[in-house]
Design an enzyme around this catalytic site. Structure first.
Site, PDB file in Angstrom:
ATOM      1  N   GLY A 126       2.727   2.171   5.403  1.00 42.97           N
ATOM      2  CA  GLY A 126       3.920   1.421   5.814  1.00 42.97           C
ATOM      3  C   GLY A 126       4.635   2.046   6.992  1.00 42.97           C
ATOM      4  O   GLY A 126       5.195   1.351   7.839  1.00 42.97           O
ATOM      5  N   GLU A 140       5.703  -3.470   0.917  1.00 47.09           N
ATOM      6  CA  GLU A 140       5.720  -3.106  -0.510  1.00 47.09           C
ATOM      7  C   GLU A 140       4.977  -1.789  -0.618  1.00 47.09           C
ATOM      8  O   GLU A 140       3.744  -1.775  -0.667  1.00 47.09           O
ATOM      9  CB  GLU A 140       4.934  -4.130  -1.344  1.00 47.09           C
ATOM     10  CG  GLU A 140       5.495  -5.500  -1.408  1.00 47.09           C
ATOM     11  CD  GLU A 140       6.762  -5.590  -2.204  1.00 47.09           C
ATOM     12  OE1 GLU A 140       7.199  -4.577  -2.788  1.00 47.09           O
ATOM     13  OE2 GLU A 140       7.335  -6.679  -2.220  1.00 47.09           O
ATOM     14  N   GLY A 194       0.832  -1.202   0.000  1.00 45.34           N
ATOM     15  CA  GLY A 194       0.000   0.000   0.000  1.00 45.34           C
ATOM     16  C   GLY A 194       0.866   1.250   0.000  1.00 45.34           C
ATOM     17  O   GLY A 194       2.000   1.224  -0.484  1.00 45.34           O
ATOM     18  N   SER A 195       0.336   2.304   0.577  1.00 48.39           N
ATOM     19  CA  SER A 195       1.034   3.587   0.526  1.00 48.39           C
ATOM     20  C   SER A 195       2.192   3.623   1.525  1.00 48.39           C
ATOM     21  O   SER A 195       2.229   2.872   2.500  1.00 48.39           O
ATOM     22  CB  SER A 195       0.058   4.712   0.865  1.00 48.39           C
ATOM     23  OG  SER A 195      -0.367   4.573   2.205  1.00 48.39           O
TER      24      SER A 195
END
Ligand code: UN1
Length: 504
Positions: free
Chosen positions: A241, A258, A236-237
């Site tokens: 994270g 990721e 995600g963004s």
């Protein structure tokens, strides 16, 4: 014209999802194709997270003792179910995420591929034998199942990212709890149904081996903070994270992140422009610019800048934009209004910073007043400004010019993100320099191919604000297992390492 949701009931039925699973709930799901409502999915509450993780842990305790090649058989069956349902699931992805059908089908193919990869892997979870310094001793390294794996995935690859994690986790002897994006729970329900079909054919898979957790941010947080979740794999963004990473680390859990990309393509004077135009086009406007691997920056040698941008603009003008289920469409809708607004804001900011914008406007609003279709944008920038350095999850391609090759590499690296990168060049020195240790700092670096559309056989992920995780192929499986170093003494002596004497 019938609305997109008219297709849904028969698809879901064939995929094995009962209508009660997506009606009467509180999570409203709409199709980005025309804004029509697809369903109302019942959600889990925070209290249920503990129950789900407990069941997953119980399941892990049995599954870890199932031989890995047998575990691979379950994943083989999952791959078979995906093959049988490829068309239906591909269409469902188009309906719910707005991808053009060929990309929806491509996503399912990616799932099938990773299942095949994982089946082979189930007979190859190799450890090492290491030379011991002591006589009559053997040293080795063994890989053991890790525990419960929590998977958090995004709307843009609503199911493939789950499969990269789940296929590997399952052969590695782990159980899985998946929290899909709130924007795409239907595709997740379909995958769960396919998994259950595979598990039934398999016969003795423990209950709760792969479960779904549907809900908002609070359930995601509860999953991330649960001590029994050994690995949290989150896509995600960067903002997400930044929260997940430290929260998992605080309890000494493992995370695999990721996050955002800000992927660039360098075009050198020797580049094959025919190839470059095609490569850039797919990577910049495919999935309507909503891949983490989307090409967002073009770093072009000044001698080819004009020729290339003109060709690209011509190609952009000819792009078929519209309903992603209509054959021939190449650009579908953005996921929602928030995404459209963010794109427009970025374009305004880029203009304020001296950018010259081509395209970017909303189209088809009369036909689809509740959906957001845009013309992909090309923005010629005077410099790598703040807006260019930021990832906007929409089809905006910033063009920057360079004079010296070293400056191109420096520009490519001078962003906070480090996922994917590419160079189009027929000059061996430039291409190899780009791939070398002082070249691209990204997890993925390609030559004469765009930045997106990676195969599952390689490790997928990136550096810096992209989060450092690696999923899918190569040795990414190691993140899903724990390593034990074993030393065995088969002598009649007890020599100590480092020559230490400790005799009474
Ligand atoms: C993503 O956008 O989150 O390399 C994943 C690609 C795909 C995966 C993208 N195989 O573009």
């Amino acid at each position: 014209m019938s609305t997109a949701n008219a297709l849904l009931p028969s698809l879901m039925q064939r995929l094995g999802v009962a209508s009660s699973a997506y009606s009467g709930g509180t999570l409203v799901v709409c199709s980005p194709i025309d804004g029509s409502e697809l369903g109302r999915v019942p959600t889990h509450g925070q209290q249920e997270v503990a129950e789900i993780v407990r069941a997953a842990h119980e399941s892990f305790l049995t599954w870890r003792n199932t031989p890995a090649p047998r575990r691979g058989e379950l994943v083989r069956l999952l791959g078979e179910e995906l093959r049988l349902s490829k068309n239906d699931l591909g269409q469902l992805i188009s309906l719910e995420a707005g991808k053009v059908l060929s990309e929806g089908l491509g996503e399912v193919q990616e799932m099938i591929d990773v299942c095949d990869f994982a089946v082979g892997l189930s007979r190859q979870l190799y450890g090492l034998t290491i030379a011991s310094e002591r006589p009559g001793h053997r040293m080795m390294e063994t890989w053991h199942p890790l525990g419960v794996v929590g998977v958090i995935s995004a709307f843009n690859f609503p199911v493939a990212v789950w499969s990269w994690n789940a296929a590997l986790a399952l052969v590695c002897g782990d159980s899985v709890v998946w929290k899909p994006s709130e924007k795409t729970p239907l595709a997740a329900l379909a995958c769960q149904a396919l998994f259950e079909r595979a598990a039934k054919r398999f016969g003795d898979a423990p209950e709760g081996l792969s479960q779904l957790l549907i809900g908002a941010r609070d359930v995601g947080e509860a999953l991330v903070n649960h001590a029994r979740v050994a690995l949290v794999s989150a896509t995600g963004s960067t903002r997400m994270g930044r929260e997940v990473g430290p929260n998992v680390a605080r309890r000494f859990g493992r995370s695999l992140l990721e996050l955002g990309g800000n992927n660039a393509v360098i075009i050198t004077p020797s580049a094959d422009l025919d190839l470059a135009v095609r490569g850039i086009l797919f990577a910049a406007v495919g999935t309507a610019g909503q891949r983490c691997t989307t090409t967002r920056r073009l770093i072009v040698h000044h001698s080819v800048r004009q020729a290339l941008t003109e060709r690209l603009k011509k190609a952009y003008q000819a792009l078929p934009i519209g309903n992603p289920l209509t054959p021939g469409t190449l650009v579908g809708p953005l996921i929602d209004k928030a995404s459209f607004d963010a794109m427009q804001q970025a374009l305004v900011k880029a203009q304020e910073e001296g950018g010259v914008v081509f395209g970017g406007e909303r189209v088809l609003h009369e036909q689809f007043p509740k959906a957001y279709y845009v013309k992909p944008a090309i923005v010629e920038m005077p410099a790598q400004t703040e807006t260019v350095r930021h990832e906007t999850f929409a089809p905006i391609l910033y063009v920057l010019a360079y004079e010296h090759f070293e400056d191109a590499v420096a520009l490519q690296n001078d962003v906070p993100q480090g996922l994917s990168s590419a160079i189009f060049s027929n000059d061996l020195r430039e291409a190899e320099t780009f791939l070398g240790s002082a070249g691209s700092d990204c997890g993925i670096a390609n030559v004469n191919i765009g930045t997106s559309g990676a195969e599952i056989g390689g490790a997928f992920g990136g550096e810096k604000e992209t989060g450092g995780g690696r999923e899918s192929g190569s040795d990414a499986w190691r993140a899903y297992m724990r390593r034990a170093t074993n030393t065995i003494n088969y002598s009649k002596e007890l020599p100590l390492a480092q020559g230490v004497r400790f005799d009474v």
